[in-house]
Motif scaffolding. Sequence first.
Motif, PDB file in Angstrom:
ATOM      1  N   ASP A  51     -88.257  74.539   7.061  1.00  0.00           N
ATOM      2  CA  ASP A  51     -87.085  73.746   7.439  1.00  0.00           C
ATOM      3  C   ASP A  51     -85.998  74.631   8.036  1.00  0.00           C
ATOM      4  N   SER A  55     -84.628  74.577  11.884  1.00  0.00           N
ATOM      5  CA  SER A  55     -83.277  74.036  12.087  1.00  0.00           C
ATOM      6  C   SER A  55     -82.246  75.072  12.514  1.00  0.00           C
ATOM      7  N   LYS A  58     -82.396  76.169  16.185  1.00  0.00           N
ATOM      8  CA  LYS A  58     -81.947  75.055  17.030  1.00  0.00           C
ATOM      9  C   LYS A  58     -80.425  74.957  17.025  1.00  0.00           C
ATOM     10  N   ASP A 280     -81.464  69.573   8.901  1.00  0.00           N
ATOM     11  CA  ASP A 280     -81.394  68.969  10.221  1.00  0.00           C
ATOM     12  C   ASP A 280     -80.973  67.509  10.043  1.00  0.00           C
ATOM     13  N   SER A 487     -74.984  69.762   7.502  1.00  0.00           N
ATOM     14  CA  SER A 487     -75.552  70.192   8.773  1.00  0.00           C
ATOM     15  C   SER A 487     -75.548  71.715   8.862  1.00  0.00           C
ATOM     16  N   TRP A 488     -76.222  72.241   9.875  1.00  0.00           N
ATOM     17  CA  TRP A 488     -76.305  73.686  10.071  1.00  0.00           C
ATOM     18  C   TRP A 488     -75.082  74.250  10.791  1.00  0.00           C
TER      19      TRP A 488
END
Length: 501
Positions: A51, A55, A58, A280, A487-488
């Motif tokens: 994961d 993520s 990205k 994500d 979120s990232w």
Amino acid sequence: MATKMEKPKAKKLPVVKKTEKLPEIKITEKKKIVFFGSEAAPFIATGGLADVLGSLPKALAKNKDNDVSVILPLYGNISLEYKSQFKFLTNYNVSVGWRWQYCGVFFFEYEGVKFYFIDNEYYFRREGNIYGFYDDGERFAFFSRAALDALSRLDIYPDILHCNDWQTAASIVYLKGMYYRDEKYRRIKTVFTIHNIEYQGVFGMDTYESLFGFPESIKQFVEFGGNVNLVKAAIEMTDIVSTVSPTYAEELKSPYYACGLENIINRNAHKLHGILNGIDTEVYNPATDKYIFKNYSVKDLSGKAVCKAELQKLLGLPMRADVPVIAVISRLVQHKGLDLIKSSIESLLSSDVQLVILGKGEISYENFFINVARSYSGKCAAVIAYNQDLSRKIYSGADIFLMPSRSEPCGLSQMIASRYGTVPVVRETGGLNDSIKAYTGDGGNGFTFRDYNAHDMLYVINEAVRTFRDPAKWQDVRARAMNTDFSWKASAEKYMQIYAE
């Protein structure tokens, strides 16, 4: 007759007054970031590492100043849906101890990230799991060198090489201990992320030269307790060490959590950073998720009620809206806190609740939960499997998510559950402590307990159940959970800060 050449008139340059500022000329180059990892979603996944590598790159690539790549093994069980789109780039031979092995490189760009796949059918085209083979040390020694060699073959020398867990720890050892003679490799800075320190890549010292081919000059970094220890070596030799949550970074300084490496961690504490993982939020989105029975959002939760009813129906539980569904989605292993659940399950199921368990792991836990589900038919359902489709249906259909881990470097399940409005009950350790805060009525997004104790866990579960029976309070805590930003974005910015170091 030659004509007389006229002297060209000098161009009149604009006069710049001293008070005027000259325009700044900015020359910018993209920062090249390359990740080495053993798995990444959506191509191949067994746990949280996939994961993260699906993520975080990205999220970093959304910054147009970053050029982001990921290098992975080309496993035989990667879906043909993706594999059919891979493009062959090159091949070469890689040194593994005294042997030379074939390596091919394939390429695929996905969601703004460049993915490169290292091909060797002997090492990576195997049935079943991607780990747990007798020659895992050799497989990932090959991958670590093959991935480093790919940087020069493809001319993608990065500013930052970001390695993850023991499977790629040898890359940092090779880079700092052998490849540094090449100036283009010498300028590469490294980050090593510990996702779970329980897995350290420990092998007998007979593999030091014959398998890994390490030079004698770096033995002091690699040897630990009379063995080769790849994680210890990477911690010693990398520029930056990161872990997957701030609390876990602090926990690793103590013997209880560090699995023997606490002195190594403390000696390198000056380069240790704890950055909480994210999820994500496009993939885990109840408003668009194709796996769930009915989509919903924090503004309109009617779909969640449908998801709950359909989940109860699917698992053979009474379809009651007034009973809280408590979910456990986990690897069935001791450090996930299952012994706490095991010792208190009769007390838990004596109250008006339903319990759903999904996961695989140690056979003793698998058998225990199967027997409990038989004994408490209509109150408990156990599915012994890894099942992505069912996991989404449980995240969306349950009310309470139980995660009482003894240790949890980060944990993603509590974040996913929150995203789907399933309120977490967690123990205050690692990333659970950093992501879930106790609900007080004025704040908090879940329920927590500190001591590793079954009575404390049961008390907090009952507190969550009492809150469930108060619609106004339950609506409040559920909305707080869904509105928490997992979120990232923030985490990616923190990684960019440590890359800048």
